[in-house]
Design an enzyme around this catalytic site. Structure first.
Site, PDB file in Angstrom:
ATOM      1  N   GLY A 176     -28.051 -24.230 -18.256  1.00 29.76           N
ATOM      2  CA  GLY A 176     -27.496 -25.379 -18.958  1.00 29.76           C
ATOM      3  C   GLY A 176     -28.570 -26.096 -19.736  1.00 29.76           C
ATOM      4  N   ASN A 224     -21.559 -27.296  -9.796  1.00 31.44           N
ATOM      5  CA  ASN A 224     -21.544 -26.102 -10.645  1.00 31.44           C
ATOM      6  C   ASN A 224     -20.207 -25.417 -10.439  1.00 31.44           C
ATOM      7  OD1 ASN A 224     -22.013 -23.723 -12.037  1.00 31.44           O
ATOM      8  ND2 ASN A 224     -23.192 -22.796 -10.380  1.00 31.44           N
ATOM      9  N   TYR A 276     -25.226 -11.265 -16.765  1.00 32.34           N
ATOM     10  CA  TYR A 276     -25.855 -12.121 -17.767  1.00 32.34           C
ATOM     11  C   TYR A 276     -26.384 -13.451 -17.253  1.00 32.34           C
ATOM     12  CZ  TYR A 276     -26.231 -15.117 -21.942  1.00 32.34           C
ATOM     13  OH  TYR A 276     -26.680 -15.973 -22.903  1.00 32.34           O
TER      14      TYR A 276
END
Length: 484
Positions: free
Chosen positions: A42, A117, A257
């Protein structure tokens, strides 16, 4: 204002990153270091809250951890031996300081700070109910729903009130909650979002990824288990399991990823898994070529695996500059077009006249793939073959990943051959979903999936209440218009 990374505008955005510590002098300084290691999760905003036994102290800011928390006066103001922090990429709520976490509220039993999260798939419905009961929201973040549910709970103890709140939410969450009674770490019963636990001397640490433990010299202990609440305070560490046990479904895209390659997720090296994905891709979609070229930086491990399995040499056909800021003001369209080469440039001397296999982690809208293939052709590549280290992304994520609506996902609108033509590649192939599971050392069980792979399969592990309500409202509105 233009991003100077021409490949960043077409990625699935990382959810968020959280880090917390109990029992260390200068706790906030450790949190700042941990957030540095989680910055890839982030880049929009960051915040830290500490507790010194008497009061809570918070600093939140837009932008990166560096610059906001590298200043000595900021860290010095965050006193106490316990602290939690958050780096944010917004998946719900506007980009504004009021949505930057940790969120804090003074409840009847004392201060309550939370870092989250994930994403709650019934947050809007809960918010409407809470509004009708008189709750006044200060942010547009779904995380604030949790605070109001705790505040209005009929239970007595803070832990019971938190448990009561979490039993009302749907979706994905890894939470760090700081109260005068201790630090609580918890994951949703499906374990969709990651959370690990570590130790540094006598201090207990929680983080989204193991790399954040490495950075401060902490030792990894274990993952916080799906559905587990861990309470740390002066009485020690206690574990609670208040939720009905279900089959865990951790997010598979962490391995593709999101996580840093030097992290360990679910006991597996992310780097090794990504190399394995590349090897699976080489076996499933071989092609004659001169070089295997990664799309920097996320395509590198898979490209190494593809090269090793295929015997085709690995080369850096795209060179990335690490000395360019995130943004660059461009005065004209012509200069703006040239600006994309500030961050990545083709290694023309290497690839001119060669057959290239480009390895990337995913295709979302397809705009990045168009740019990369054209970059190779402009540099003189004779053939450009695209290989993707994940299955086609055909479905949106509702669990804390910022994905476009389904109508904007290229693989939801086109078959592989049409996508191949769209990006102007000589060939295009994706690793299969079974191949992705094999790369992780598993045999996929479609009847009882071991992970959340909804972005590929459309098999969502929870009810999507807000989406269902929105679709019903849209249908009702359309029917009303048609009846007039």
């Amino acid at each position: 204002m233009l991003t100077t990374n021409p490949f960043d505008d077409d990625k699935l955005r990382e959810e968020c990153g959280i880090f917390g510590i109990w029992g260390a002098d200068g706790a906030a300084s450790f949190v700042a270091l941990g957030l540095h290691a989680l910055q890839h999760r982030g880049q929009e905003a960051a915040g830290i809250t500490s507790f010194d036994g008497h009061g809570f102290h918070t600093h939140r800011a837009m932008g990166h951890v560096a610059g906001n928390f590298d200043r000595e006066e900021v860290i010095r103001s965050l006193t106490g031996r316990t602290s939690i922090g958050h780096v944010r990429y917004s998946t719900t709520g506007e980009t504004a300081l009021r949505n930057v976490q940790p969120l804090f509220a003074e409840l009847s039993e004392g201060g309550f700070a939370v870092a989250h999260n994930g994403n709650l798939s019934n947050a809007m419905k809960l918010r409407r109910t809470l509004n009708r009961r008189g709750s006044i929201f200060q942010s547009t973040s779904d995380t604030e729903v949790i605070i109001h549910l705790v505040a209005t709970s009929g239970y007595i103890t803070p832990l019971d009130r938190l448990t009561d709140a979490l039993k009302q939410v749907e979706g994905a969450y890894s939470l760090l909650v700081l109260t005068p009674n201790g630090l609580v770490a918890t994951r949703d019963p499906l374990g969709i979002r990651p959370l690990v636990m570590g130790k540094l001397g006598e201090a207990t640490i929680f983080a989204s990824e193991t790399v954040a433990l490495d950075v401060i010299g902490a030792t990894y202990l274990r993952d916080v288990e799906p559905g587990e609440l861990v309470l740390v305070n002066d009485s020690g560490i206690r574990s609670f399991r208040p939720f009905q046990k279900v089959q865990a479904r951790p997010c598979i895209f962490e391995h593709v990823y999101f996580s840093r390659p030097d992290s360990v997720a679910e006991g597996k090296s992310v780097y090794e898994v990504r190399k394995n994905i590349g090897a699976e891709l080489a076996r499933e979609a071989p092609v004659e070529a001169d070089y295997v070229v990664p799309v920097p930086d996320s395509g590198v491990p898979a490209a190494i695996g593809y090269s090793q399995a295929s015997g085709i040499p690995f080369e850096l056909g795209i060179i990335r500059s690490h000395y360019v800021g995130r943004t660059f003001i461009q005065p004209t369209d012509g200069v703006r077009h040239l600006g994309v080469k500030l961050k990545h440039n083709a290694n023309s001397a290497l690839i001119h006249g060669k057959r290239i296999v480009l390895i990337d982690d995913s295709i979302v809208r397809g705009t990045t793939s168009v740019k990369i293939v054209q970059m190779m052709r402009d540099a003189g590549a004779r053939e450009v073959h695209m290989r993707i280290a994940s299955p086609p992304t055909r479905h949106s994520c509702f669990y804390g990943v910022d994905t476009p609506e389904r109508a904007k996902l290229l693989a939801a609108q086109m078959g592989i051959e049409a996508m191949e033509d769209y990006i102007n590649a000589d060939s295009l192939a994706f690793v299969s979903l079974d191949g992705l599971y094999r790369a992780m050392g598993d045999a996929r069980d479609a009847a009882a999936p071991q992970r959340c792979d909804a972005c590929f399969s459309g098999d969502y592990p929870t009810r999507l209440t807000d989406l269902i309500d929105k679709e019903a409202a849209d249908e009702k509105a359309l029917a009303l218009v048609a009846s007039r």
